[in-house]
Design a protein around this motif. Structure first.
Motif, short mmCIF file in Angstrom:
data_model
loop_
_atom_site.label_atom_id
_atom_site.label_comp_id
_atom_site.label_asym_id
_atom_site.label_seq_id
_atom_site.Cartn_x
_atom_site.Cartn_y
_atom_site.Cartn_z
N ALA A 23 0.95 -1.32 -0.02
CA ALA A 23 0.08 0.04 -0.07
C ALA A 23 0.78 1.26 0.17
N PHE A 24 1.95 1.17 0.64
CA PHE A 24 2.85 2.54 0.68
C PHE A 24 3.70 2.52 -0.40
N TYR A 25 4.13 1.68 -1.26
CA TYR A 25 5.12 1.97 -2.19
C TYR A 25 4.47 2.64 -3.38
N PRO A 26 3.33 2.95 -3.76
CA PRO A 26 2.65 3.66 -4.92
C PRO A 26 2.82 5.01 -4.40
N ASN A 27 2.64 5.36 -3.28
CA ASN A 27 2.82 6.73 -2.62
C ASN A 27 4.28 7.23 -2.53
N ALA A 28 5.11 6.32 -2.27
CA ALA A 28 6.74 6.62 -2.47
C ALA A 28 6.93 6.97 -3.74
N TRP A 29 6.69 6.15 -4.73
CA TRP A 29 6.70 6.44 -6.24
C TRP A 29 6.03 7.98 -6.60
N LYS A 30 4.98 8.19 -6.06
CA LYS A 30 4.40 9.38 -6.54
C LYS A 30 5.01 10.61 -5.89
N PHE A 31 5.46 10.40 -4.59
CA PHE A 31 6.61 11.39 -3.94
C PHE A 31 7.76 11.70 -4.79
N SER A 32 8.19 10.85 -5.27
CA SER A 32 9.56 10.73 -6.06
C SER A 32 9.38 11.39 -7.22
N THR A 33 8.26 10.98 -7.87
CA THR A 33 7.97 11.74 -9.24
C THR A 33 7.58 13.30 -9.25
N ILE A 34 6.88 13.35 -8.02
CA ILE A 34 6.51 14.89 -8.02
C ILE A 34 7.78 15.54 -7.46
N ASN A 35 8.49 15.28 -6.46
CA ASN A 35 9.65 15.89 -6.00
C ASN A 35 10.69 15.99 -6.93
N ASN A 36 10.85 15.22 -8.20
CA ASN A 36 11.93 15.33 -8.94
C ASN A 36 11.36 15.99 -10.19
N THR A 37 10.09 16.49 -10.33
CA THR A 37 9.89 17.44 -11.43
C THR A 37 9.29 18.57 -10.83
N ILE A 38 8.20 18.95 -10.00
CA ILE A 38 8.00 20.49 -9.58
C ILE A 38 8.60 20.63 -8.14
N GLY A 39 8.84 19.70 -7.41
CA GLY A 39 9.36 19.75 -6.05
C GLY A 39 8.09 19.35 -4.98
N TYR A 40 8.33 18.52 -4.10
CA TYR A 40 7.33 18.35 -3.13
C TYR A 40 7.06 19.22 -2.09
N ASP A 41 5.87 19.26 -1.84
CA ASP A 41 5.37 20.49 -0.78
C ASP A 41 5.02 19.69 0.73
N ASN A 42 5.80 19.49 1.44
CA ASN A 42 5.74 18.60 2.82
C ASN A 42 4.91 19.47 3.78
N VAL A 43 4.82 20.68 3.55
CA VAL A 43 4.06 21.38 4.59
C VAL A 43 2.51 21.00 4.30
N GLN A 44 1.92 20.87 2.91
CA GLN A 44 0.81 20.70 2.68
C GLN A 44 0.91 19.34 1.74
N PRO A 45 1.26 18.16 2.38
CA PRO A 45 1.27 17.00 1.38
C PRO A 45 0.21 16.43 0.71
N ARG A 46 -0.95 16.64 1.14
CA ARG A 46 -2.09 16.32 0.35
C ARG A 46 -2.65 17.24 -0.74
N SER A 47 -2.03 18.37 -0.83
CA SER A 47 -2.50 19.10 -2.26
C SER A 47 -1.23 18.79 -3.16
N ASN A 48 -0.38 18.01 -3.02
CA ASN A 48 0.57 17.74 -4.07
C ASN A 48 0.17 17.17 -5.51
N THR A 49 -0.60 16.28 -5.16
CA THR A 49 -1.12 15.74 -6.68
C THR A 49 -1.95 16.59 -7.33
N ALA A 50 -2.90 17.48 -6.70
CA ALA A 50 -3.66 18.30 -7.46
C ALA A 50 -2.73 19.35 -8.07
#
Length: 156
Positions: A23-50
């Protein structure tokens, strides 16, 4: 300790952290994809996909894939309690270790397959295959729960 591990060993409880990882690894994959493109906002993590999906510099295909990564993660989180309950009930009831291990391996394999199909699907046909894998995977905890209930009822 592990020298005599076989299918009859009491291993099914180990499936709980493994299933959690599925259940966890798809989220880690998502984090990595976002972080490596636009940067991951860890202050508002649930807004990253949008934010990622709305970014005009991101291809619609990649945005859809990240959304599916999140969907696979959420689906795994939804399925996890059922699996945990099934494994605990099966162990409490004293079901056969070989049965529990086989069902555990099947469930883990189906959850990994489900994630891969979910994340990489792009057609309606493939989405129906994902749905079939989902229902097939749900047969595993249901089998354990029903067998545990039957065994406990027979002992009373």
């Amino acid at each position: 300790m592990f020298s005599s591990v076989n299918l009859s060993s009491p291993l099914s409880l180990y499936s709980i952290p493994v299933v959690w990882f599925t259940a966890f690894y798809p989220n880690a994959w998502k984090f990595s994809t976002i972080n490596n493109t636009i940067g991951y906002d860890n202050v508002q993590p649930r807004s990253n996909t949008a934010k990622f999906s709305e970014n005009k510099n991101i291809s619609p295909r990649l945005a859809a894939k990240v959304q599916r990564m999140e969907g696979a993660h959420l689906n795994g989180n939804e399925a996890f309690p059922l699996w945990t309950a099934a494994i605990l009930a099966a162990n409490i009831a004293g079901l056969d270790n070989a049965l529990m291990n086989k069902v555990s391996l099947a469930y883990i394999g189906l959850r990994v397959l489900f994630n891969q199909v979910y994340i990489n699907q792009e057609t309606v046909g493939t989405s129906w295959f994902r749905t079939a894998v989902f229902f097939a995977s749900n047969l595993m905890p249901m089998t354990l729960l029903i067998r545990a209930a039957q065994k406990l009822a027979a002992e009373r």
